[in-house]
Design a protein around this motif. Structure first.
Motif, short mmCIF file in Angstrom:
data_model
loop_
_atom_site.label_atom_id
_atom_site.label_comp_id
_atom_site.label_asym_id
_atom_site.label_seq_id
_atom_site.Cartn_x
_atom_site.Cartn_y
_atom_site.Cartn_z
N PHE A 25 62.28 72.93 91.57
CA PHE A 25 62.99 73.52 90.42
C PHE A 25 62.72 72.66 89.17
O PHE A 25 62.42 73.17 88.10
CB PHE A 25 64.51 73.57 90.67
N PHE A 26 62.87 71.33 89.34
CA PHE A 26 62.70 70.39 88.22
C PHE A 26 61.28 70.52 87.64
O PHE A 26 61.10 70.55 86.42
CB PHE A 26 62.94 68.96 88.73
N ARG A 27 60.28 70.60 88.51
CA ARG A 27 58.89 70.69 88.08
C ARG A 27 58.64 71.94 87.21
O ARG A 27 57.80 71.93 86.34
CB ARG A 27 57.97 70.70 89.31
N PHE A 28 59.41 72.99 87.48
CA PHE A 28 59.26 74.22 86.69
C PHE A 28 60.21 74.26 85.49
O PHE A 28 60.31 75.28 84.82
CB PHE A 28 59.45 75.45 87.58
N GLY A 29 60.92 73.17 85.26
CA GLY A 29 61.81 73.11 84.10
C GLY A 29 63.09 73.92 84.28
O GLY A 29 63.73 74.31 83.31
N VAL A 30 63.46 74.14 85.55
CA VAL A 30 64.67 74.91 85.86
C VAL A 30 65.75 73.96 86.38
O VAL A 30 65.47 73.08 87.19
CB VAL A 30 64.34 75.99 86.92
N TYR A 31 66.97 74.13 85.90
CA TYR A 31 68.09 73.28 86.33
C TYR A 31 68.48 73.65 87.76
O TYR A 31 68.79 74.81 88.04
CB TYR A 31 69.28 73.47 85.38
N GLY A 32 68.49 72.67 88.65
CA GLY A 32 68.74 72.93 90.07
C GLY A 32 70.15 72.64 90.50
O GLY A 32 70.70 71.58 90.20
N THR A 33 70.76 73.60 91.22
CA THR A 33 72.05 73.40 91.86
C THR A 33 71.85 73.65 93.36
O THR A 33 70.84 74.22 93.77
CB THR A 33 73.12 74.36 91.31
N SER A 34 72.84 73.21 94.18
CA SER A 34 72.62 73.32 95.63
C SER A 34 73.91 73.54 96.39
O SER A 34 74.98 73.10 95.98
CB SER A 34 71.95 72.03 96.15
N ALA A 74 68.32 82.47 93.13
CA ALA A 74 68.71 81.60 94.24
C ALA A 74 67.74 81.77 95.39
O ALA A 74 67.00 82.77 95.46
CB ALA A 74 70.14 81.94 94.71
N LYS A 75 67.74 80.77 96.27
CA LYS A 75 66.97 80.88 97.51
C LYS A 75 67.79 80.34 98.66
O LYS A 75 68.68 79.51 98.47
CB LYS A 75 65.65 80.10 97.42
N THR A 76 67.50 80.82 99.86
CA THR A 76 68.10 80.24 101.05
C THR A 76 67.00 79.65 101.93
O THR A 76 65.86 80.14 101.95
CB THR A 76 68.89 81.28 101.88
N SER A 213 58.96 78.92 98.50
CA SER A 213 60.08 79.82 98.17
C SER A 213 60.89 79.28 96.99
O SER A 213 61.41 80.06 96.18
CB SER A 213 60.97 80.06 99.39
N ALA A 214 60.97 77.95 96.86
CA ALA A 214 61.68 77.37 95.71
C ALA A 214 60.91 77.64 94.42
O ALA A 214 61.52 77.94 93.37
CB ALA A 214 61.86 75.87 95.90
N ALA A 215 59.58 77.55 94.48
CA ALA A 215 58.77 77.82 93.28
C ALA A 215 58.90 79.29 92.87
O ALA A 215 58.98 79.60 91.68
CB ALA A 215 57.32 77.45 93.54
N ILE A 216 58.93 80.18 93.86
CA ILE A 216 59.12 81.61 93.54
C ILE A 216 60.48 81.81 92.87
O ILE A 216 60.59 82.49 91.84
CB ILE A 216 59.00 82.49 94.80
N ALA A 217 61.53 81.18 93.43
CA ALA A 217 62.87 81.32 92.85
C ALA A 217 62.90 80.76 91.43
O ALA A 217 63.51 81.35 90.53
CB ALA A 217 63.90 80.62 93.74
N ALA A 229 55.44 85.65 89.87
CA ALA A 229 56.15 84.52 90.48
C ALA A 229 55.44 84.09 91.76
O ALA A 229 55.25 82.89 92.01
CB ALA A 229 57.60 84.89 90.76
N VAL A 230 55.02 85.06 92.57
CA VAL A 230 54.33 84.74 93.83
C VAL A 230 52.98 84.07 93.53
O VAL A 230 52.64 83.04 94.13
CB VAL A 230 54.13 86.01 94.69
N ALA A 231 52.23 84.61 92.58
CA ALA A 231 50.92 84.04 92.24
C ALA A 231 51.07 82.63 91.69
O ALA A 231 50.33 81.71 92.08
CB ALA A 231 50.19 84.94 91.24
N GLY A 232 52.04 82.42 90.81
CA GLY A 232 52.25 81.10 90.22
C GLY A 232 52.70 80.08 91.25
O GLY A 232 52.28 78.92 91.23
#
Ligand code: PXL
Length: 258
Positions: A25-34, A74-76, A213-217, A229-232
Motif C-alpha cells: 500500500f505504502f509503495r503505491f502511495g496509499v494509506y494502509g489500515t489493517s 480493501a483486501k482479505t 492482491s494488495a497491489a490490486i487493492a 489495476a491487475v496489469a499494474g
C-alpha cells in the motif's frame, strides 16, 4: 490521500500477510489500515505457530477503522476459520466496504494451513458474493472447484466456473502452471483476458499472492479500473521478484520497494 484496508494475518518474517500488504500500500502511495485475523510465528523456512484471534476482535478492528476512515478499497488474506470468515463478511456488509479483493489464502508457502478445511464453504457462501475480485492460485482454485486443473488449457473454463460462485471477477493466477510465462486469467461477465509476464526463476517467492492482491487493492483505491489495476499489480510483482533482496535461508521475501 486514499485509504486501503487489509484484513489478514501477521507474518513475523515480514514477507507475506499484513506486513506485505502494508508495505505494498505504502509503495503505491496509499494509506494502509489493517484488521488482524491471526498471528503466525514464521520465517522464510516455514510457519512455526499459528494463533487465531477471536472473531469478534476481528470485527471490532474493521468497525474501528470503518467508523473513522474513508475506505477506498480493501483486501482479505488469511482468515483462519469459518467464524472469522463470518465476522469479516458481517463487517464488510455493515460498513459497505467496496471494492473488496478476496485472496482465498489456504496454505502458506511451505504448505502450513492458514484456513480450516471447513471454512472453505464459508468463504464461498459468505465472502465471494461480496467480492469485486477473487485471486486464487491453481491449488486454491482446485480446492474451491473440487477438481484438478492440470494445465493452462483447462484454466479458462475453471476461471468461468469460479465466476459462477458469485464474485464480480476472478483472477486465476498462473504461477503454479508450467511454461516460460506466468499467465494470469481475468474472468468477468464480459469474458476472459490473459495477463502475461516472464516467469522469474527464483526461490524468493514468499508473499507473492499477498503482494499481488494488495497491489490490486491499492490501485483500485486510487480509482483505476479493474483491468488496469491487475496489469499494474502484475508489473509491480515482476519487478519485486526480479529485485528480491535474498533474505533468509528459505523462500525469501520480495522487494516491496520495487
Ligand atoms: O501468502 C499467503 C499468506 C497469507 N497470510 C499470512 C501468511 C501467508 C504465507 O506465508 O503467512 C499471514
Amino acid at each position: 490521500m486514499r485509504v486501503a484496508l487489509t484484513i489478514a494475518g501477521s507474518d513475523s518474517g515480514g514477507g507475506a500477510g499484513v506486513q506485505a500488504d502494508l508495505k505494498t500500500f505504502f509503495r503505491f502511495g496509499v494509506y494502509g489500515t489493517s484488521a488482524l485475523t491471526l498471528v503466525t510465528a514464521q520465517n522464510t523456512l516455514g510457519v512455526q505457530r499459528v494463533e487465531l484471534l477471536p472473531p469478534e476482535l476481528v470485527y471490532q478492528q474493521i468497525q474501528s477503522v470503518a467508523e473513522d476512515f474513508p475506505i477506498h478499497a480493501a483486501k482479505t488474506g488469511a482468515l483462519g476459520s469459518a467464524a472469522i470468515v463470518a465476522a469479516v463478511a458481517q463487517g464488510v456488509e455493515r460498513y459497505g466496504i467496496h471494492p473488496l479483493v478476496v485472496d482465498p489464502v489456504m496454505v502458506a508457502k511451505g504448505g502450513d494451513p492458514l484456513l480450516a478445511p471447513e471454512a472453505v464453504r464459508a468463504l464461498k457462501e459468505r465472502l465471494f458474493p461480496l467480492a469485486s475480485l477473487i485471486t486464487p492460485n491453481r491449488l486454491e482454485a482446485e480446492a474451491l472447484l473440487q477438481r484438478p486443473i492440470p494445465t493452462l488449457r483447462e484454466a479458462e473454463e475453471a476461471a468461468m466456473a469460479l465466476l459462477a460462485l458469485g464474485p464480480k471477477a476472478v483472477l486465476l493466477k498462473g504461477g503454479h502452471f508450467a511454461g516460460a510465462e506466468a499467465v494470469d486469467l481475468l474472468a468477468t461477465p464480459r469474458g476472459i483476458l490473459a495477463f502475461r509476464a516472464p516467469r522469474i526463476p527464483t526461490r524468493n517467492t514468499h508473499g507473492t499472492g499477498c503482494t499481488l492482491s494488495a497491489a490490486i487493492a491499492a490501485l483500485l483505491a486510487l480509482g483505476k479500473p479493474l483491468e488496469e489495476a491487475v496489469a499494474g499489480a502484475k508489473a509491480y510483482l515482476t519487478r519485486a521478484l526480479e529485485t528480491a533482496p535474498g533474505l533468509g535461508r528459505g523462500h525469501g521475501p520480495l522487494n516491496h520497494l520495487a
